[in-house]
Every structure is written in structure tokens, then in C-alpha cells.
Design a protein around this motif. Structure first.
Motif, mmCIF file in Angstrom:
data_model
loop_
_atom_site.group_PDB
_atom_site.id
_atom_site.type_symbol
_atom_site.label_atom_id
_atom_site.label_comp_id
_atom_site.label_asym_id
_atom_site.label_seq_id
_atom_site.Cartn_x
_atom_site.Cartn_y
_atom_site.Cartn_z
ATOM 1 N N LEU A 231 49.894 55.985 36.764
ATOM 2 C CA LEU A 231 51.072 55.141 36.180
ATOM 3 C C LEU A 231 52.366 55.103 36.883
ATOM 4 N N GLN A 232 52.464 56.061 37.873
ATOM 5 C CA GLN A 232 53.778 56.310 38.445
ATOM 6 C C GLN A 232 54.137 55.306 39.608
ATOM 7 N N GLU A 233 52.975 54.625 39.636
ATOM 8 C CA GLU A 233 52.950 53.633 41.110
ATOM 9 C C GLU A 233 53.075 52.213 40.392
ATOM 10 N N VAL A 234 53.266 51.134 41.226
ATOM 11 C CA VAL A 234 53.582 49.763 40.817
ATOM 12 C C VAL A 234 52.200 49.439 40.566
ATOM 13 N N VAL A 235 51.189 49.774 41.363
ATOM 14 C CA VAL A 235 49.905 48.959 40.942
ATOM 15 C C VAL A 235 48.921 50.239 40.577
ATOM 16 N N VAL A 236 48.245 50.201 39.149
ATOM 17 C CA VAL A 236 47.431 50.916 38.680
ATOM 18 C C VAL A 236 46.141 50.674 39.354
ATOM 19 N N GLU A 237 45.335 51.429 39.876
ATOM 20 C CA GLU A 237 44.112 51.124 40.673
ATOM 21 C C GLU A 237 43.033 50.709 39.558
ATOM 22 N N ALA A 238 42.511 49.520 40.218
ATOM 23 C CA ALA A 238 41.526 48.823 39.264
ATOM 24 C C ALA A 238 40.178 49.674 39.423
ATOM 25 N N ASP A 239 39.287 48.862 38.739
ATOM 26 C CA ASP A 239 37.948 49.573 38.970
ATOM 27 C C ASP A 239 37.443 49.346 40.390
ATOM 28 N N ALA A 240 37.036 50.647 41.002
ATOM 29 C CA ALA A 240 36.685 50.760 42.204
ATOM 30 C C ALA A 240 35.699 49.730 42.768
ATOM 31 N N GLY A 241 36.222 48.735 43.413
ATOM 32 C CA GLY A 241 35.357 47.858 44.171
ATOM 33 C C GLY A 241 35.056 46.369 43.057
ATOM 34 N N SER A 242 35.513 46.537 41.927
ATOM 35 C CA SER A 242 35.376 45.454 41.082
ATOM 36 C C SER A 242 35.618 43.911 41.643
ATOM 37 N N ASN A 243 36.844 43.890 42.442
ATOM 38 C CA ASN A 243 37.332 42.683 42.720
ATOM 39 C C ASN A 243 36.123 41.986 43.837
ATOM 40 N N VAL A 244 35.465 43.050 44.754
ATOM 41 C CA VAL A 244 34.268 42.427 45.391
ATOM 42 C C VAL A 244 32.971 42.494 44.606
ATOM 43 N N GLU A 245 32.663 43.133 43.609
ATOM 44 C CA GLU A 245 31.415 43.155 42.960
ATOM 45 C C GLU A 245 31.295 42.241 41.586
ATOM 46 N N ASP A 246 32.368 41.690 41.243
ATOM 47 C CA ASP A 246 32.387 40.852 40.106
ATOM 48 C C ASP A 246 31.896 39.523 40.310
ATOM 49 N N ALA A 247 31.201 38.708 39.610
ATOM 50 C CA ALA A 247 30.916 37.220 40.023
ATOM 51 C C ALA A 247 32.052 36.482 39.631
ATOM 52 N N ILE A 248 32.775 36.530 38.646
ATOM 53 C CA ILE A 248 33.973 35.639 38.493
ATOM 54 C C ILE A 248 34.879 35.750 39.507
ATOM 55 N N SER A 249 35.392 34.725 40.035
ATOM 56 C CA SER A 249 36.485 34.862 41.164
ATOM 57 C C SER A 249 37.833 34.270 40.330
ATOM 58 N N GLY A 250 38.861 34.483 41.148
ATOM 59 C CA GLY A 250 40.120 33.916 40.634
ATOM 60 C C GLY A 250 40.601 34.508 39.488
ATOM 61 N N SER A 251 40.424 35.836 39.086
ATOM 62 C CA SER A 251 40.399 36.598 37.949
ATOM 63 C C SER A 251 41.735 37.597 38.242
ATOM 64 N N GLU A 252 42.418 37.905 37.672
ATOM 65 C CA GLU A 252 43.366 39.038 37.950
ATOM 66 C C GLU A 252 43.510 39.714 36.501
ATOM 67 N N GLU A 253 43.686 41.028 36.699
ATOM 68 C CA GLU A 253 44.084 41.797 35.668
ATOM 69 C C GLU A 253 45.546 42.714 35.865
ATOM 70 N N ILE A 254 46.296 42.532 34.765
ATOM 71 C CA ILE A 254 47.510 43.250 35.202
ATOM 72 C C ILE A 254 47.984 44.324 33.925
ATOM 73 N N SER A 255 47.944 45.412 34.161
ATOM 74 C CA SER A 255 48.521 46.333 33.175
ATOM 75 C C SER A 255 49.927 46.331 32.846
ATOM 76 N N SER A 256 50.389 46.443 31.558
ATOM 77 C CA SER A 256 51.851 46.291 31.213
ATOM 78 C C SER A 256 52.459 47.185 32.056
ATOM 79 N N GLU A 257 51.942 48.451 32.555
ATOM 80 C CA GLU A 257 52.554 49.626 33.376
ATOM 81 C C GLU A 257 53.039 48.923 34.638
ATOM 82 N N GLU A 258 52.467 47.988 35.353
ATOM 83 C CA GLU A 258 52.649 47.511 36.637
ATOM 84 C C GLU A 258 54.064 46.957 36.557
#
Length: 911
Positions: A231-258
Motif C-alpha cells: 500500500l506504500q506504492e502508487v500501484v497495488v499489485e493486482a491478482d497475479a496474471g489476472s489481466n492476461v487470464e480473465d476473459a473480459i477485456s477493457g476492464s480496470e480495477e483501481i484501489s482507493s489507495e492508488e
């Protein structure tokens, strides 16, 4: 129950009444003559209530151990009984021990082993996981049901808050497959018999491993810790590889901490501003309300706060978000084909979730900045069961306006506040409920005679429950209200009060069924009721000459049926396919005009006026909507994705401003205004590097829109009973390519995004009055071909870091005057085609220094200070360009929101 004996047991009579488990086993030992071997803690939770008459030792043990994980082994020749955890005693070597050509050995092995499985060997000296958790033994070996694989299911929750953890990636070390927890944090894995290591990872959650030994099907519930280091970084690491593995494209997740370290105006955290730094998302300009997603209008975004629609999620003309950053958990943004449960908008869904309160201890978080103060409290009501979260925020910006060296602003006012309350109650592992109530209000007055105000009010109740091992349900009820008002008070007799409001209520029931490892279904239905008060004007006092005006209320119903299937064809190919049927009905009581066919709509072309009774359907619309997404994995870290979706939108904003205004009105589709329709196709490449430290994506899209609204030149939209005469409906198209490079970990982290896009509209009616730019495509008000954002954070130590935010955008289109003429002794200006020119390009650099307090554990509160400078370069970015005539000459002037560097210091604390 495994039962291994060599002779018939003698008869035993024994009672379990009023005895502890230890007392029962000691008495059984005395009466049977057998010696028992076990650990005391194995039997301490066994309740023995049965009475046994002339029963054998095996009959008694089978009965009392049937609902436990214990087996037993009876060694008759030595009168000994061994209790066993999960497993059985193997008193013969497995067949594989002998050579295959040894027929005698095979026979002995078959006799010795029967149908027992191969033994499970486990080395206790193998190092444990980083959390030093004990090995978990699942199930009890059953001789009659031996399999090579077993099912492990359970629920994963946040150890601090007790909230379920959705989208948690679970995999077996050494395996290729990945399973993801559902919205309730539930999962199901198929594991090989024997020893396994389960690896779990999710955004903001500490990566963890758990060792399990599978003897049979069973349940394992997990409590995972939050990842404080990330949480001390600008970007909180997402699920490992989820951006590659998920079927739905064009989706983004932003944590409030970002938004914690990203320098933004006046030091205010703003999750919506962070969204603008992602590809395909922009706004019409600095200080503009609303987002433009992939060339769509601002009204084409469905913005949800805990399942309820929030019509204006910003304060003070879009400069601040109307969301308390300390109560907001995250926002999921869907730019392409959204999940099948969502509908009603053409461009995107912004699904904002708030935090659940801490069920263990009272905690809080807050900040004090130059213009706002924030505070959030989490209060446990019943430990591990229920909690209350309360958040409040207010602005004290009036002093800034008062201190400016501008006489016209001395009596100005600009203030806002918002508050939120959330209750969360967990009945059991299978049922929980949450309720959210939210309210925000803005007051602003830049002139001395007018006070503007607008407010959001919403509430939602959500019951999540488990219907079976495979099916969960979520029932949601919500209500949303948005209104604005103008309080006009001058020295004359024209004082008045104007009010506008829109109210909607929705009931939705969504079910999720995991039919098999290959098919997971989402299905359900929703119903929504709209009530719009288009406007009322009342004289403010008895001396006012203003005549009362009241526009008839608008009402409508909107509903949908939906079903979707995430279909796993193979480990490489995954489909997410869904269908919705959307239905809409405009309802009376109301009157509607019909107009002549081949003539522009106006008061002179009204053909008939039809009166509709209360609840009578005026006009119905609807049709099928598709949601199709596909992903193909070339490698675990490289995939291609494609999607197609179409949508209906039955509600529109009416505005003749270049940028969105808080006093823009919403209009329901009716007899004369059709719903908007949209179609979008996407294709993208997604690649991760260096153990998911780097994410790279390149995605293209093409979007077509039908029956989009725009205004006629000089349109009068507010308090117009026949507003259909002032608007046009035409077609739009948008296309673009989005590039994103993100670094998730390390001292230097952040992302670079670039979008090339175009957004164009065409209005080609039957008459010149219904055409814009001669019926040709022209750039929309928010058409910005080039959009570049760079977000970076560099951490010197655990306490000190610097951050940067750079943005560049092509100037938005504008209509210029191109000449003057004189008629009847008056000067007139002629204008270019609409949006033929552009204002100067926009660019801005923000810098920040972030100072964490020391990390001593036993502190009353932990602090965090941000020192930021917004618009370091002092770029005088034009917000708008307007024209004045001086001495017969037309001159262009520009207005800016922040034309100088804006420094700020914000103190944050957490306890």
C-alpha cells in the motif's frame, strides 16, 4: 470408516450419558480389555450420547467416530486400538513396490492391499510457508470411496475486516490451472490425493501459501492478511496474471489507495482522477464533470455506489470527487463488454465499492487539507459478526474566494459536504447483509444574486446468501435521488426558486451457479422505476413578479432478464458469453405531441396532442443485448482477447454547454425521443513480464451509436414542456487504440498510458434545421486524438517517496466566429461549422513528496504527510474560449481553471 481387524470382537455394554469423551474412552478401555493409543486433543470435541448393548469394539468405534476425521486400527493379537487422524494403517506394501514380473509379489501385494490407495508420505521437516501455518489435513480416508482427486471448497475472508475476498487467485504449486473466488469469497478446487501447496494472491492481500493433505473431500476456510507493504506504492499489485487470464477485456480495477501518493489538485485523493490516467478514459477539460469513455458522452456511464446509481459523483464542477477516500474500497471499470448483470448505459460501468467496517476493534482514518477535512470510523457492533462504518467530509473553501484580490468574488460561496453510513452483518458462513446510506450536497455562488445547489441521496440493501454448494444468490434493493436548485435573489422583483429532481428505485436478484469446472453461470432479473420532476419555478416572495411554472412529471419502468456463462473450453481457451433482454415503458399520466412527418418539430408542426392516464403505457422499447468475450492463452503470461457487446440506453442528459454542468437535466425516452443504442467490438494483446512485475497491453476498439442526442443551435432546454423540439437524434462513431505499460513492484512503480482515438457525430435530418454541418460527421466536444498520461512513484526508503503525474491531451474542438455582417443597423457574427477548430493542447505536470510517520507498532495513530504542487509548470491551460466584440472587432478570450502552480500540504492519520 476404515476397519482392519483379525478376529471377532467380544460384546461390550457401555453408556455415553453424562460422560466426557476422555471418560468414555477410559471406560471403554477397561471394559474391552484393549489398550487405546491417541492424543487427547483428538477426542476432546467428540460428543458421545449413544448407549451400546452387547456391541463389538468396531461397532462402537464406527458409531462414535462417524462424524469426525478419525479412523481406527484394531490389532487383535496384542489387544491394542490405534486412533488415526484422517488416514488408515497400511499393513502391506503397495503393488508398485514389487517388480512387475514378479507374479508371486503381485499376488501378495493384491492380498495385502485389497483396494487401499497408495500410502501418503509427508516429511514433517519440510519448511513451512512464510506465515508458519500448520499443515491442514482434509477429510478422512474411506476404503469404499478411494479416488485420485478430491474436492476442496471454502470461503476466504479478510482477517482484519471479516469481509469476503472476491477475485482471489488460487492455484496449486506446480500446477497450471487457476481458480478465482466469487463475490462471496467462495472457491472450489480439485486437488490430487495427498500433499498439496495452495498459493493465494489478490490485490491488497498478502501473498500466502497453505499446505494441505487431501484424504477426502472437505472444507477449508481461510483468513488472509492485508498487504501493508504494497500500500506504500502508487500501484497495488493486482491478482497475479489476472489481466492476461480473465476473459473480459477493457476492464480496470483501481484501489482507493492508488490515489494516496498521486499528486492531484489541492492534495485531494480522487479515484476518478486516477481513472482518467488510464487509457480510453478522459474528460472534456480540467474542472469538467463526468468521464468520457472510449468516445462516449458522460451520460453513457453507469456509476454505482454499493449497487445504487449516483448521478453526479463529483463536487465543485468535477474538481473533487464526491466519495470519501477513506470509506471507498475500490472501483471496477468496464470499458468493453461488461458483466451481463449490468445494462442501461452505452459506454461503461463504474462499480464503486465501499469498505466493510472492522469487526474486531474500533479504527479510523482521516485527513486535513487546505480546503477539506475527511474522517472515517469503523465500529464493531458484535465481534466477528457485525460492524458500522461512518464517513464524513466537508469543505471550507469560502476563505479562498474571500482572500482573492477580485472584488466580484468577495460575496462568493463554494462549499460542499458528503456523508456515508454502512452496516454489515454476517449471519453465518452462508448469509450476510449490508446496507449503505449516502448523501452529498454542494452550494456555490459566483455572483451575488444566484445561489446554486445540487445533491445526491442514495441507499441500498444487499443480501448475499448461499443456496447450495454450487449456487449463491444476491438480492439488492436500491434508491437514488439527484436534484439541483437555483435560488435567485436580486434587487428587483424577479426573485425565484427553481427545483429539478430525478428519482429511481431498483430491485435486482442475481444468481451464480458453478455447474462444473468448465461452466459458471450468472443469471437473474432486475426492475427499475424512474420518476423525474423536469422543473418547477416558484416566486421567492410575495413581491416577485415571476409566474409559477411546473413541468409534468415523467415516469417509466425499465427491466431486464439476463444469463451468462463463463465457459472454459480448455486451459488456453475461455469464453464469457451472455445475453440480456432489456425492456422499457414510458408511463402516464402525461400528454405527448405528435408532429408532421416531413417537417421539423416545432409548435407550428404539432399534429395532435395525446393525453395518457396514470400508469398507462405511452411507448415501449426494448430488445436483446449481447455480451461476448473470449480469451486465448499462448503462454501463461501472454494472451489475446476479443469482445462484442450491444446496449440500450433509455435515459439522456439535456445540455447545451460544451462541458457537463451540475444543472444539466435528465430526460426519459418517450413517444418522441428514442432510446440510444450502441455496438462495440474490441481486440487486444496482453503480456506480462518478469513474474508479473510488468504488464503490457495493446487494445483496439470500434464503437457505433444510434439515436444519440444533441441540441439545436440556440436551444432552450431548461423548463421546456416540448423539449423534443430543441434536440436532434443522430449517429455516432468512435474508434481508437489503447496502450498501457505498468510496473507493479519495486522502488520505482507506476504506469504509462497512451490513447489514440476519435469520436464523431452526425445529424442529418430531412430539413436544414435538423442538420448539423450539412449532415456530415464532425468531432464531438470531447474528441481528443492524443492522450498521454505518466504516473510514477519512487520510494527512497519505507518512509520517504516522491511522485509525479504528467498529462498531455490534444485540445478539444470548438466553434469559432469567422466573420461579421451588419443588418438593420445591428452587427451579427457568423460562426464556423460546429467544432471545426480546437483550443490549444493541454499539458500539466504535478509533483509530490510523501512522508510516512515512523512504523512503531504501539502508536496511538500512524501519520502520513503529502506535500504536492499541482501544475508545477504554471501552464495556463484553456478551459474554454469565448468571444467579445470591442469597437466592432471580434476578440477571442480564454478562461482557465488553474493557471498557476497550486501548492498544498495534507496531513493524514490512521488509528
Amino acid at each position: 470408516m476404515v476397519q482392519l481387524t483379525f478376529s471377532q470382537n467380544s460384546s461390550i455394554t457401555i453408556s455415553g450419558d453424562s460422560k466426557t469423551s476422555s471418560q468414555f474412552f477410559r471406560e471403554l478401555e477397561d471394559k474391552s480389555g484393549y489398550s487405546f493409543f491417541y492424543l487427547e486433543d483428538w477426542i476432546e470435541n467428540i460428543e458421545v450420547t449413544e448407549n451400546f448393548m452387547d456391541a463389538s469394539i468396531t461397532e462402537i468405534l464406527n458409531a462414535i467416530l462417524s462424524d469426525t476425521s478419525l479412523n481406527f486400527y484394531v490389532l487383535e493379537e496384542e489387544n491394542r486400538v490405534f486412533l488415526l487422524q484422517n488416514t488408515v494403517v497400511y499393513d502391506g506394501l503397495p503393488p508398485s513396490f514389487y517388480k512387475q514380473n514378479d507374479s508371486i509379489a503381485e499376488k501378495l501385494g493384491a492380498i495385502a492391499q485389497g483396494n487401499l490407495p497408495p500410502p501418503i508420505f509427508y516429511n514433517d521437516e519440510v519448511s513451512q510457508t512464510s506465515q508458519d501455518l500448520p499443515v491442514v489435513r482434509i477429510g478422512r480416508t474411506d476404503e469404499q470411496n478411494l479416488r485420485s482427486t478430491y474436492k476442496l471448497s471454502g470461503r476466504v475472508i479478510n482477517a482484519q475486516t471479516g469481509a469476503p475476498i472476491p477475485d482471489l487467485a488460487l492455484r496449486v504449486r506446480g500446477g497450471n490451472g487457476v481458480e478465482v473466488t466469487n463475490e462471496q469469497g467462495e472457491y472450489e478446487l480439485v486437488l490430487p490425493a495427498g500433499y498439496n501447496v495452495i498459493v493465494a494472491s489478490a490485490m491488497g492481500i498478502m501473498d500466502s501459501e497453505r499446505e494441505v493433505i487431501m484424504y477426502n473431500d472437505g472444507t477449508l476456510n481461510l483468513q488472509l492478511q492485508e498487504s501493508l507493504e504494497q500500500l506504500q506504492e502508487v500501484v497495488v499489485e493486482a491478482d497475479a496474471g489476472s489481466n492476461v487470464e480473465d476473459a473480459i477485456s477493457g476492464s480496470e480495477e483501481i484501489s482507493s489507495e492508488e490515489s494516496k501518493d498521486i499528486p492531484l489538485v489541492l492534495g485531494e485523493r480522487n479515484i476518478l482522477e486516477v481513472a482518467k490516467a488510464l487509457p480510453g478514459i478522459s474528460s472534456a477539460g480540467e474542472g469538467a464533470t463526468g468521464l468520457n469513455v472510449r468516445g462516449g458522452k458522460t451520460d453513457q456511464n453507469l456509476v454505482l455506489l454499493d449497487d445504487a446509481v449516483i448521478y453526479n459523483p463529483t463536487h465543485f464542477f468535477g474538481i473533487f470527487q464526491a466519495l470519501n477516500p477513506f470509506t471507498t474500497e475500490k472501483v471496477n471499470i468496464y470499458k468493453g463488454a461488461p458483466p451481463v448483470e449490468f445494462g442501461g448505459r452505452l459506454s461503461s460501468v463504474l462499480d464503486i465499492e465501499t469498505k466493510n467496517g472492522d469487526t474486531e476493534k474500533i479504527s479510523g482514518e482521516g485527513s486535513i487539507g487546505p480546503v477539506t477535512g475527511n474522517l472515517a470510523l469503523e465500529i464493531p457492533l458484535k465481534k466477528e459478526i457485525s460492524s458500522l462504518m461512518i464517513g464524513g467530509r466537508g469543505a471550507y473553501a469560502d476563505w479562498i474566494l474571500q482572500s482573492l484580490d477580485e472584488e466580484s468574488l468577495n460575496n462568493s460561496e463554494a462549499s460542499f459536504f458528503d456523508g456515508i453510513v454502512k452496516y454489515h452483518h454476517k449471519f453465518n458462513e452462508n448469509s450476510e447483509i449490508r446496507g449503505t446510506a449516502y448523501y452529498s450536497k454542494d452550494n456555490f455562488s459566483i455572483t451575488s444574486d444566484s445561489l446554486y445547489n445540487y445533491s445526491n441521496r442514495l441507499g441500498s440493501i444487499r443480501w448475499a446468501h448461499k443456496l447450495s454448494e454450487k449456487t449463491t444468490g444476491v438480492l439488492t434493493a436500491s434508491n437514488s435521488n439527484y436534484n439541483f436548485g437555483i435560488d435567485y435573489d436580486d434587487e428587483g422583483n424577479s426573485n425565484f426558486e427553481l427545483d429539478y429532481s430525478i428519482n429511481e428505485s431498483e430491485l435486482r436478484y442475481r444468481l451464480n451457479t458453478r455447474l462444473s469446472d468448465a461452466h459458471t453461470f450468472d443469471y437473474g432479473l432486475s426492475a427499475k422505476y424512474y420518476a423525474v420532476e423536469p422543473g418547477n419555478v416558484e416566486p421567492k416572495d410575495s413581491d416577485s413578479n415571476v409566474e409559477p411554472i411546473s413541468i409534468d412529471q415523467e415516469q417509466a419502468l425499465e427491466g431486464a432478464l439476463f444469463i451468462g456463462d463463463e465457459f472454459k473450453v480448455s486451459d488456453r481457451l475461455l469464453f464469457n458469453v451472455g445475453a440480456r433482454y432489456a425492456f422499457y415503458a414510458a408511463m402516464g399520466e402525461a400528454t405527448q405531441n405528435t408532429y408532421q412527418e416531413d417537417a421539423p418539430r416545432s409548435e407550428t408542426t404539432v399534429q395532435d396532442t395525446i393525453a395518457y392516464g396514470s400508469g398507462e403505457f405511452i411507448k415501449t422499447y426494448g430488445g436483446p443485448e449481447a455480451r461476448v468475450s473470449a480469451r486465448y492463452l499462448f503462454a501463461p503470461d501472454f494472451s489475446i482477447k476479443a469482445s462484442f457487446n450491444n446496449s440500450y440506453q433509455f435515459i439522456h442528459t439535456l445540455s447545451n454547454n460544451t462541458t457537463v454542468s451540475p444543472i444539466d437535466t435528465w430526460k426519459l425516452s418517450d413517444l418522441n425521443i428514442k432510446p440510444q443504442k450502441g455496438y462495440q467490438a474490441t481486440f487486444g494483446l496482453f503480456k506480462n513480464f518478469n513474474g508479473n512485475m510488468y504488464e503490457l497491453s495493446l487494445e483496439g476498439y470500434y464503437k457505433r451509436m444510434d439515436d444519440v442526442l444533441d441540441f439545436k443551435t440556440g436551444a432552450d432546454l431548461l423548463l421546456n414542456e416540448n423539449v423534443e423540439t430543441e434536440v436532434l437524434q443522430g449517429e455516432g462513431k468512435a474508434y481508437g487504440v489503447e496502450f498501457l505499460l505498468k510496473k507493479n513492484r519495486g522502488d520505482l512503480n507506476g504506469w504509462v498510458s497512451y490513447t489514440y482515438s476519435r469520436s464523431k457525430y452526425r445529424f442529418d435530418g430531412d430539413t436544414s434545421e435538423e442538420r448539423i454541418n450539412n449532415g456530415e460527421f464532425f468531432p464531438s466536444n470531447f474528441d481528443k486524438p492524443h492522450d498521454l498520461s505518466v504516473i510514477a512513484n519512487y520510494k527512497f526508503t519505507r518512509r520517504y517517496s516522491v511522485s509525479m503525474n504528467f498529462a498531455y491531451q490534444t485540445g478539444r474542438p470548438i466553434t469559432y466566429p469567422v466573420g461579421t455582417f451588419r443588418f438593420n443597423n445591428a452587427d451579427y457574427v457568423t460562426f464556423s461549422d460546429r467544432n471545426k477548430f480546437r483550443i490549444p493542447d493541454y499539458y500539466r505536470l504535478d509533483l509530490g513528496i510523501n512522508i510516512e510517520g515512523n512504523h512503531k507498532k504501539n502508536k496511538l495513530a500512524h501519520s502520513f504527510i503529502t506535500i504536492q504542487v499541482y501544475n508545477v509548470l504554471g501552464r495556463n491551460n484553456p478551459y474554454s474560449v469565448f468571444f467579445v466584440t470591442e469597437e466592432g472587432e471580434v476578440k477571442a478570450l480564454q478562461s482557465s481553471i488553474f493557471g498557476v502552480p497550486i501548492p498544498s500540504i495534507t496531513y493524514n492519520f490512521k488509528f
